[in-house]
Enzyme design. Structure first.
Site, PDB file in Angstrom:
ATOM      1  CB  SER A  34      -7.847   1.786 -15.054  1.00 45.38           C
ATOM      2  OG  SER A  34      -7.796   2.051 -16.432  1.00 45.38           O
ATOM      3  CB  ALA A  35     -11.204   5.035 -16.508  1.00 49.38           C
ATOM      4  CB  SER A  36      -9.584   7.440 -11.292  1.00 47.17           C
ATOM      5  OG  SER A  36      -8.171   7.539 -11.386  1.00 47.17           O
ATOM      6  N   GLY A  37      -9.028   9.405 -13.982  1.00 47.15           N
ATOM      7  CA  GLY A  37      -8.652  10.750 -14.421  1.00 47.15           C
ATOM      8  C   GLY A  37      -7.282  11.196 -13.961  1.00 47.15           C
ATOM      9  CE  LYS A  38      -4.065   6.367 -12.132  1.00 49.35           C
ATOM     10  NZ  LYS A  38      -5.341   5.812 -12.655  1.00 49.35           N
ATOM     11  CB  SER A  39      -3.284  10.386 -17.509  1.00 47.92           C
ATOM     12  OG  SER A  39      -2.610   9.183 -17.186  1.00 47.92           O
ATOM     13  CB  SER A 107       0.354   3.051  -7.052  1.00 45.92           C
ATOM     14  OG  SER A 107      -0.322   4.282  -7.108  1.00 45.92           O
TER      15      SER A 107
END
EC number: 2.7.1.25
Length: 211
Positions: A34-39, A107
């Protein structure tokens, strides 16, 4: 699996669809904390593929999906597994229609991502080959993700408000051999997206760029 059902193959083969649409279908699977920048990467990747490369691409976002299709699921390990199973099936349908599915989901479990890959790569009845599955590891150290924390989730996890939070109180199993490894704490968004598109070009997954 349900019984008393029959798979009905299309009158069109995948190769015929590819020729008619001048596009191969595939799934680009973004995974990371979460907050890795995927979106953020998924939004820009979709934008560039549709706008610049003129291909059909569509995002399946981890938060967005929980507003509808997966709104009945929580965040237990069993629900996370089912979350990914459903998305893998939906992504495969997009890819099978010769579109590019871009999924952005934490995931966290390797076995779930491997199952999603196998679902794509095993040929369905009537087809000789499976579908390309491109795993993109959006890599940031948990310390960096926690500093970003745009939704305040890490803070809540540290306070015990959120249980089983990936990276804090639940595991994240990083990909061993992703097709693309984006170190998203070092690169600007444009460079990270370019890294993904360059890989797609190298593999021949995209039509030539139109001038």
């Amino acid at each position: 699996m349900s019984t008393n059902i029959t798979f009905h193959a299309s009158a069109l083969t995948r190769s015929e669809r590819t020729e008619l649409r001048n596009q191969r279908g595939l799934t680009i699977w973004l995974t990371g904390l979460s907050a890795s920048g995927k979106s953020t990467l998924a939004v820009e990747l979709e934008h560039q593929l549709v706008r610049d490369r003129r291909v059909h691409a569509y995002r399946l976002d981890g938060d967005n999906i929980r507003f509808g299709l997966n709104k009945d699921l929580g965040f237990s390990e069993a629900d996370r597994n089912e979350n990914i199973r459903r998305i893998a099936e939906v992504a495969k349908l997009f890819a099978d229609s010769n579109s590019i599915a871009i999924t952005s989901f934490i995931s966290p479990y390797r076995k779930d991502r491997d199952t999603a890959r196998q679902l794509h790569e095993v040929a369905t009845p009537g087809e000789e080959t499976g579908l390309p599955f491109v795993e993109v590891y959006v890599d940031v150290p948990v310390e960096v993700a926690e500093q970003r924390d745009p939704k305040g989730l890490y803070k809540k996890a540290r306070e015990g408000v959120i249980k089983e939070f990936t990276g804090i109180s639940a595991p994240y199993e990083a990909p061993a051999n992703p097709e693309v490894h984006v170190k998203n704490y070092e690169l600007p968004v444009q460079d990270a997206v370019k890294q993904i598109i360059d890989y797609l070009d190298t593999k021949g997954y995209l039509p030539a760029k139109k001038e």
